[in-house]
Write a protein that holds these residues in place. Structure first.
Motif, mmCIF file in Angstrom:
data_model
loop_
_atom_site.group_PDB
_atom_site.id
_atom_site.type_symbol
_atom_site.label_atom_id
_atom_site.label_comp_id
_atom_site.label_asym_id
_atom_site.label_seq_id
_atom_site.Cartn_x
_atom_site.Cartn_y
_atom_site.Cartn_z
ATOM 1 N N LEU A 32 0.832 -1.352 -0.351
ATOM 2 C CA LEU A 32 -0.049 -0.574 0.147
ATOM 3 C C LEU A 32 1.045 1.523 0.496
ATOM 4 O O LEU A 32 0.872 2.595 -0.965
ATOM 5 N N TYR A 33 2.022 1.240 1.196
ATOM 6 C CA TYR A 33 3.231 2.587 0.851
ATOM 7 C C TYR A 33 2.757 2.352 -0.393
ATOM 8 O O TYR A 33 3.644 3.620 -1.313
ATOM 9 N N LEU A 34 3.642 1.779 -1.385
ATOM 10 C CA LEU A 34 4.228 1.790 -2.314
ATOM 11 C C LEU A 34 3.434 1.808 -3.586
ATOM 12 O O LEU A 34 3.802 3.038 -3.834
ATOM 13 N N ALA A 35 2.381 2.374 -3.633
ATOM 14 C CA ALA A 35 1.693 2.152 -4.237
ATOM 15 C C ALA A 35 1.201 3.897 -4.102
ATOM 16 O O ALA A 35 0.515 3.989 -5.524
ATOM 17 N N ILE A 36 0.728 4.368 -3.254
ATOM 18 C CA ILE A 36 1.048 5.804 -2.881
ATOM 19 C C ILE A 36 2.364 6.365 -2.964
ATOM 20 O O ILE A 36 1.845 7.574 -3.863
ATOM 21 N N THR A 37 2.941 6.091 -2.562
ATOM 22 C CA THR A 37 4.729 6.674 -2.793
ATOM 23 C C THR A 37 5.199 6.855 -3.964
ATOM 24 O O THR A 37 6.016 7.397 -4.810
ATOM 25 N N GLY A 38 5.543 5.697 -4.840
ATOM 26 C CA GLY A 38 5.610 5.296 -5.782
ATOM 27 C C GLY A 38 7.652 3.982 -5.839
ATOM 28 O O GLY A 38 7.714 4.432 -4.471
ATOM 29 N N VAL A 39 7.760 3.666 -6.609
ATOM 30 C CA VAL A 39 8.956 2.243 -6.312
ATOM 31 C C VAL A 39 10.372 3.797 -5.925
ATOM 32 O O VAL A 39 11.589 2.447 -6.024
ATOM 33 N N GLY A 40 10.017 4.756 -5.759
ATOM 34 C CA GLY A 40 11.315 5.177 -5.061
ATOM 35 C C GLY A 40 11.386 5.162 -4.434
ATOM 36 O O GLY A 40 12.994 5.568 -3.799
ATOM 37 N N VAL A 41 10.607 3.710 -3.189
ATOM 38 C CA VAL A 41 10.820 3.539 -1.578
ATOM 39 C C VAL A 41 11.732 2.358 -1.965
ATOM 40 O O VAL A 41 12.626 1.813 -0.685
ATOM 41 N N TRP A 42 12.392 1.537 -2.915
ATOM 42 C CA TRP A 42 12.986 0.684 -2.625
ATOM 43 C C TRP A 42 14.500 1.919 -3.400
ATOM 44 O O TRP A 42 14.429 2.285 -3.867
ATOM 45 N N GLY A 43 14.729 0.183 -3.315
ATOM 46 C CA GLY A 43 16.647 0.568 -3.038
ATOM 47 C C GLY A 43 17.341 0.571 -4.742
ATOM 48 O O GLY A 43 18.519 0.947 -5.149
ATOM 49 N N LEU A 44 16.687 0.134 -5.822
ATOM 50 C CA LEU A 44 16.886 -0.407 -7.200
ATOM 51 C C LEU A 44 16.991 1.292 -7.647
ATOM 52 O O LEU A 44 16.412 1.981 -7.170
ATOM 53 N N ASN A 45 17.566 1.385 -8.373
ATOM 54 C CA ASN A 45 18.330 2.729 -9.157
ATOM 55 C C ASN A 45 18.456 2.061 -10.902
ATOM 56 O O ASN A 45 18.087 1.164 -11.254
ATOM 57 N N ASN A 46 18.996 3.110 -11.357
ATOM 58 C CA ASN A 46 18.652 3.666 -13.017
ATOM 59 C C ASN A 46 20.137 2.099 -13.243
ATOM 60 O O ASN A 46 20.560 1.780 -14.067
ATOM 61 N N GLN A 47 21.460 1.835 -12.518
ATOM 62 C CA GLN A 47 22.526 0.924 -12.647
ATOM 63 C C GLN A 47 21.905 -0.288 -12.309
ATOM 64 O O GLN A 47 21.810 -0.768 -13.032
#
Length: 545
Positions: A91-106
């Motif tokens: 639910l937090y992910l849906a509200i905030t977006g995948v930026g809450v995860w540690g993955l990045n452009n690399q």
């Protein structure tokens, strides 16, 4: 039983409600519980305690009908609260977006795909035990196949969570399906991610059918036992709730009656059941090989060093069976300690056989690890070699003059220790017949298989072709809590399975009893007083014993 065609005598015979005797087990330092027999002329028993056919029914049905131990409710409360973490984090992910995860452009694939592949692998042992060992006529599978099949379903549920949430806008996940839409946007059928969708959904559907169909005769037994208790005491018995007049057995009779879909233990029903079971076993067998092979294509069809390898399909399949068997042991060893009489059904021989399979598949996985380095060297590609040496293998204290080392060396060597070194203790009989050491190794293997997926995915991405693609991945609390929540979902579903569904295939276990043999001679009550594997003359009058 049926109101139209009552067969109360058969129902009483198959669904007796006397409590099983809790017989003391002899423990020998050599044969353990009496099943570790090295003499090939002596067949080790698959069910202990001199159990009769009625005892098997009462023990297995008792896990569903009787109250669990005092440990169950506190344990269920803990794991269900852990499971709630997954819902909160999604639910937090849906509200905030995948930026809450540690993955990045690399490192754009990280814990989400790691956990997806991990859970898919966990689900492989269920189909292997049920389908392949069934086709090979291995009777020792009968005490563990039902729990392994359930584990498959629950692992697929946990795995299916990740493709839906890692696409970013999860409310658009329906676009992964080939559904006509007004925008004329179609899925890319050349993408291995879409192959995953079809492979995993097919595997989950067939596994669910296989699991459910195997429980139909046992649902009918639970139905008949509930009806018999209502006939004996129509006005008594516990209620569903104190303020409701509905009896627990009435509810059981309706629910298990619906789930048994009219099963009456007739010879025609058994004939159709055995045919369908064999057909589903034949369908499921290639799925064991195909599903994780297709999952491996997510990586093998790329050109990224560390992924572009033809060894991935067999490597992933062997690893999935390896991790799946470890998870079965991780669940069933505590269960056989906590549930009464379960040690009579899951013997030390069962544990030893699964420990041997872990040893074999662990050696296959270790061979695959070595072959990866050989292929990287034999290819002559500097990029391929550097991925394995400087992304995975080289610890900082072995770095050369250039100071280059693998930042994720700790993950790689944790994987090697857990997956390759720890199962080697099973070469020694004392370890592979000890429930404690089997549990310890299974726990380490489960950790190691998660690290394997992490190493394959993250270490190949964090240093790619050009320095602009270099970057480290660090998990966030949302990453960690989401995965922890899926572990809670898995354990919660498994505890509910043990509480409300038959955890063992009663008919298959009964076929392993000495009294099921046509040459068995007992006391008339189903108890074995020694049996002869030779042929003896029929009783006087030509009747059946």
């Amino acid at each position: 039983m049926s109101a139209l065609h009552p067969d109360e005598l058969t129902a009483r015979r198959l669904a007796g409600d006397e409590p099983p005797a809790d017989r003391a087990r002899k423990f020998d330092p050599v044969t353990k519980d009496g099943t570790i027999i090295d003499d090939p002329s002596v067949r080790a028993p698959l069910v202990l305690g001199d159990r009769s056919i009625g005892d098997v029914t009462r023990i297995i049905c008792g896990y569903v009908e009787q109250k669990p131990g005092s440990w169950w409710l506190p344990a269920f409360g803990v794991v269900s609260h852990v499971a709630a973490l997954a819902g909160i984090m999604i639910l937090y992910l849906a509200i905030t977006g995948v930026g809450v995860w540690g993955l990045n452009n690399q490192v754009d694939w990280a814990w989400d795909i790691t956990n997806f592949v991990f859970w898919i692998g966990i689900g492989h042992a269920g189909t292997l035990i049920s389908a392949i060992l069934c086709l090979l006529k291995q009777k020792w599978r009968t005490s563990i196949n039902r729990a392994a099949e359930a584990m498959t379903i629950f692992a697929v549920i946990c795995a299916a969570t990740y493709p839906g949430i890692h696409v970013g806008r999860m409310w658009m996940a329906w676009m992964m399906f080939p559904i006509p839409n007004a925008n004329a946007i179609w899925p890319n059928f050349r993408s291995p991610l879409l192959w995953d969708l079809f492979a995993v959904s097919t595997y989950g559907t067939v596994s669910l059918l296989f699991w459910y169909m195997g429980m139909i005769p046992d649902f009918a037994t639970l139905r008949d036992r509930a009806v018999l208790r209502l006939m004996k005491n129509p006005d008594g018995g516990p209620r569903v709730l104190p303020f409701l007049a509905v009896r627990v057995d009435t509810l059981r009779a309706y629910i298990y009656g619906a789930l048994s879909v009219g099963w009456r233990f007739s010879s025609r029903h058994w004939q159709h059941y055995e045919k369908a079971y064999l057909i589903l076993a034949g369908i499921s067998t290639p799925l064991v090989l195909s599903v994780h092979s297709i999952v491996s294509f997510d990586f093998a069809t790329s050109v990224l060093p560390g992924w572009h390898a033809t060894i991935f399909p067999p490597y992933f399949v062997a690893g999935a069976i390896f991790g799946g068997f470890a998870m079965v042991l991780l669940l069933m060893i505590p269960a056989r300690e906590l549930y009464p009489n379960m040690k009579d059904l899951i013997t030390v021989r069962h544990l030893e056989n699964m420990a041997k399979i872990i040893l074999v598949t662990g050696s296959m996985v270790g061979f695959a690890y070595a072959m990866e380095f050989f292929i990287a060297w034999y290819s002559g590609s500097k990029y391929e070699a550097d991925v394995f040496v400087y992304n995975r293998l080289m610890p900082p204290f072995f770095a050369g003059e250039d100071g280059k080392y693998a930042p994720y060396w700790w993950a790689y060597w944790s994987m090697i220790f857990c997956n390759v070194i720890s199962p080697q203790v099973f070469w020694f009989k004392a370890f592979r017949t000890s429930a404690f050491w089997i549990f310890v190794v299974s726990f380490l293997v489960t950790i190691g298989m998660w690290f394997e997926r992490f190493v394959i995915i993250v270490t190949s991405l964090h240093q790619a072709f050009v320095p602009g693609e270099w970057g480290m991945f660090f998990p966030t609390p949302v990453d960690i809590l989401t995965f922890t929540g899926t572990v809670g979902i898995f354990v919660t579903l498994f505890m509910l399975f043990l509480r409300f569904l038959p955890a063992f295939a009663m008919s298959e276990i009964k076929n392993c009893l000495p009294s099921a043999s046509p040459h068995h001679h007992g006391d008339g009550n189903g108890h074995d007083h020694g049996h002869d594997h030779g042929h003896k003359p029929a009783p006087a009058g030509g009747g059946h014993h």
